[in-house]
Enzyme design. Sequence first.
Site, PDB file in Angstrom:
ATOM      1  N   GLU A 159     -60.988 -15.852 -38.088  1.00 38.90           N
ATOM      2  CA  GLU A 159     -62.069 -15.260 -38.887  1.00 38.90           C
ATOM      3  C   GLU A 159     -63.122 -14.658 -37.953  1.00 38.90           C
ATOM      4  O   GLU A 159     -63.954 -13.866 -38.356  1.00 38.90           O
ATOM      5  CB  GLU A 159     -62.662 -16.289 -39.862  1.00 38.90           C
ATOM      6  CG  GLU A 159     -63.661 -17.236 -39.264  1.00 38.90           C
ATOM      7  CD  GLU A 159     -64.753 -17.598 -40.253  1.00 38.90           C
ATOM      8  OE1 GLU A 159     -65.015 -16.813 -41.158  1.00 38.90           O
ATOM      9  OE2 GLU A 159     -65.342 -18.677 -40.088  1.00 38.90           O
ATOM     10  N   ARG A 215     -64.312 -14.931 -47.017  1.00 35.02           N
ATOM     11  CA  ARG A 215     -64.606 -14.468 -45.659  1.00 35.02           C
ATOM     12  C   ARG A 215     -64.185 -13.002 -45.473  1.00 35.02           C
ATOM     13  O   ARG A 215     -63.653 -12.617 -44.436  1.00 35.02           O
ATOM     14  CB  ARG A 215     -63.876 -15.328 -44.611  1.00 35.02           C
ATOM     15  CG  ARG A 215     -64.303 -16.773 -44.561  1.00 35.02           C
ATOM     16  CD  ARG A 215     -65.715 -16.920 -44.011  1.00 35.02           C
ATOM     17  NE  ARG A 215     -66.043 -18.293 -43.705  1.00 35.02           N
ATOM     18  CZ  ARG A 215     -66.428 -19.194 -44.604  1.00 35.02           C
ATOM     19  NH1 ARG A 215     -66.536 -18.872 -45.875  1.00 35.02           N
ATOM     20  NH2 ARG A 215     -66.727 -20.423 -44.232  1.00 35.02           N
ATOM     21  N   SER A 255     -66.129 -21.805 -37.626  1.00 33.76           N
ATOM     22  CA  SER A 255     -64.674 -21.800 -37.861  1.00 33.76           C
ATOM     23  C   SER A 255     -64.058 -20.629 -37.104  1.00 33.76           C
ATOM     24  O   SER A 255     -64.485 -19.491 -37.280  1.00 33.76           O
ATOM     25  CB  SER A 255     -64.366 -21.608 -39.342  1.00 33.76           C
ATOM     26  OG  SER A 255     -65.028 -22.572 -40.110  1.00 33.76           O
TER      27      SER A 255
HETATM   28  N1  EPU Z   1     -59.829 -31.584 -41.750  1.00 33.30           N
HETATM   29  C1  EPU Z   1     -59.001 -32.317 -40.940  1.00 33.30           C
HETATM   30  N2  EPU Z   1     -59.159 -32.207 -39.585  1.00 33.30           N
HETATM   31  C2  EPU Z   1     -60.103 -31.409 -39.034  1.00 33.30           C
HETATM   32  C3  EPU Z   1     -60.956 -30.651 -39.876  1.00 33.30           C
HETATM   33  C4  EPU Z   1     -60.805 -30.757 -41.238  1.00 33.30           C
HETATM   34  O1  EPU Z   1     -58.124 -33.033 -41.398  1.00 33.30           O
HETATM   35  O2  EPU Z   1     -60.189 -31.400 -37.797  1.00 33.30           O
HETATM   36  C5  EPU Z   1     -59.731 -31.754 -43.206  1.00 33.30           C
HETATM   37  C6  EPU Z   1     -60.923 -32.543 -43.728  1.00 33.30           C
HETATM   38  O3  EPU Z   1     -60.707 -33.899 -43.664  1.00 33.30           O
HETATM   39  C7  EPU Z   1     -61.040 -32.053 -45.144  1.00 33.30           C
HETATM   40  C8  EPU Z   1     -60.562 -30.622 -45.064  1.00 33.30           C
HETATM   41  O4  EPU Z   1     -59.831 -30.498 -43.845  1.00 33.30           O
HETATM   42  O5  EPU Z   1     -60.157 -32.762 -45.981  1.00 33.30           O
HETATM   43  C9  EPU Z   1     -61.682 -29.605 -45.148  1.00 33.30           C
HETATM   44  O6  EPU Z   1     -62.592 -29.789 -44.097  1.00 33.30           O
HETATM   45  P1  EPU Z   1     -64.134 -29.293 -44.202  1.00 33.30           P
HETATM   46  O7  EPU Z   1     -64.764 -29.817 -45.432  1.00 33.30           O
HETATM   47  O8  EPU Z   1     -64.775 -29.588 -42.893  1.00 33.30           O
HETATM   48  O9  EPU Z   1     -64.054 -27.733 -44.460  1.00 33.30           O
HETATM   49  P2  EPU Z   1     -63.148 -26.579 -43.855  1.00 33.30           P
HETATM   50  O10 EPU Z   1     -62.274 -26.064 -44.919  1.00 33.30           O
HETATM   51  O11 EPU Z   1     -62.504 -27.042 -42.588  1.00 33.30           O
HETATM   52  C10 EPU Z   1     -64.785 -24.647 -44.548  1.00 33.30           C
HETATM   53  C11 EPU Z   1     -65.481 -23.463 -43.919  1.00 33.30           C
HETATM   54  C12 EPU Z   1     -66.700 -23.906 -43.106  1.00 33.30           C
HETATM   55  C13 EPU Z   1     -67.655 -24.614 -44.056  1.00 33.30           C
HETATM   56  C14 EPU Z   1     -66.906 -25.817 -44.702  1.00 33.30           C
HETATM   57  C15 EPU Z   1     -67.739 -26.497 -45.745  1.00 33.30           C
HETATM   58  C16 EPU Z   1     -63.708 -21.825 -43.549  1.00 33.30           C
HETATM   59  C17 EPU Z   1     -62.893 -21.086 -42.550  1.00 33.30           C
HETATM   60  N3  EPU Z   1     -64.555 -22.745 -43.055  1.00 33.30           N
HETATM   61  O12 EPU Z   1     -64.266 -25.457 -43.496  1.00 33.30           O
HETATM   62  O13 EPU Z   1     -67.344 -22.735 -42.632  1.00 33.30           O
HETATM   63  O14 EPU Z   1     -68.800 -25.070 -43.380  1.00 33.30           O
HETATM   64  O15 EPU Z   1     -65.704 -25.351 -45.366  1.00 33.30           O
HETATM   65  O16 EPU Z   1     -67.850 -25.702 -46.889  1.00 33.30           O
HETATM   66  O17 EPU Z   1     -63.593 -21.571 -44.742  1.00 33.30           O
HETATM   67  C18 EPU Z   1     -67.609 -21.250 -40.779  1.00 33.30           C
HETATM   68  O18 EPU Z   1     -67.137 -20.364 -41.492  1.00 33.30           O
HETATM   69  O19 EPU Z   1     -67.980 -21.018 -39.591  1.00 33.30           O
HETATM   70  C19 EPU Z   1     -67.706 -22.613 -41.301  1.00 33.30           C
HETATM   71  C20 EPU Z   1     -68.111 -23.620 -40.533  1.00 33.30           C
END
Ligand code: EPU
Length: 338
Positions: free
Chosen positions: A333, A162, A237
């Site tokens: 971000e 990012r 995010s």
């Molecule tokens: N999780 C929780 N609670 C929550 C949200 C997530 O426990 O409320 C846990 C999930 O269970 C999972 C882990 O966190 O074990 C990761 O969650 P997720 O796969 O939804 O991905 P993320 O790391 O929260 C990132 C990106 C997203 C992208 C997803 C999928 C960043 C800041 N965000 O989210 O990007 O869609 O991975 O690749 O890196 C964006 O940048 O706007 C965005 C949506």
Amino acid sequence: MKILENISLKAYNTFGIAAKAKHFVEVTGLLQLQKVLQLSAFPNRLILGGGSNILLTKDIEALVVHLNLKGISVYDEDDDTIVLKVMAGENWHELVLWTLERDYGGLENLSLIPGNVGTAPIQNIGAYGVELQDIFVGCEAMNVENQELEDFSKEDCQFGYRDSIFKNEAKGKYIVTSIRIRLTKKNHNLRTFYGAIEEQLKEMAVVSPTIQDISEAVIAIRKRKLPDPERIGNSGSFFKNPVVSKKVFEGIRKKNPQVPFYDMGENLIKIPAGWLIEQCGFKGKRQGDAGVHDKQALVLVNYGTATGEEVLNLATEIQKEVEAKFGIAIAPEVNIIK
Ligand code: EPU
């Protein structure tokens, strides 16, 4: 080219914040952009693309320039790949669909990301195991000082998680006007290793997926987890996932054996900010019309009439709680316009 006065920016930012622009201009060509940058009456400007990664916290005194440069063209091509040049004002997801219709591979995992093409390199958009830098060749950007177009190679862009040069030393100095991406015409590199994609494809009963299937899977996952900005204002995010040392991580894991994480190598661990925020009790919480999405705590939302300041206050409260409970600072971000 007409400079408008007192324009509501509600329709120009996906958070749906009703801040006002004192002066607003829409730019549809490079010559126009040059002219706007030469207007001595407006030395300060806010460049607005798809408005998908900003939080407006007050009315904007600077000239708001809505960048609406359109066009997709073939820049280069060989037997296996095609390089497209895409202007900054094209909508990102419409570009993804355009490439999938022609069976060009590379963007499928990046389906349904809100915003415009010009913003993509600024924060190196990424999702489901793919980042823009994986298909990026280069971009053109206008130097704000002398209004000349300059070419940036992928290396010049200094992409990180990012992150890019446009968030650092080039911040405010350049306006990205177009990008070039290399896509596959055959032998597509299918990236289905991200757990949620595998599960979704199984659910869809797809055995040997195409790039179109992967896009469909990503769209289904995103629709389940992320709010549609057309209905509930948001910027995806709000925070970046923090990267901590293995030592700090082990301290957290001792107390929370279920903590999800990504091993980054070199003794670094990325922890999902969404998990940290949920552990602090914020998931689904609402303060007036500002809130935390109930299906993904990383996403802050505007249920209708929240001001940018209200969203920012909630974000600050979240940062404080996460720091107090886990000793970790989480950084936004989203670009906060103060
Ligand atoms: N999780 C929780 N609670 C929550 C949200 C997530 O426990 O409320 C846990 C999930 O269970 C999972 C882990 O966190 O074990 C990761 O969650 P997720 O796969 O939804 O991905 P993320 O790391 O929260 C990132 C990106 C997203 C992208 C997803 C999928 C960043 C800041 N965000 O989210 O990007 O869609 O991975 O690749 O890196 C964006 O940048 O706007 C965005 C949506």
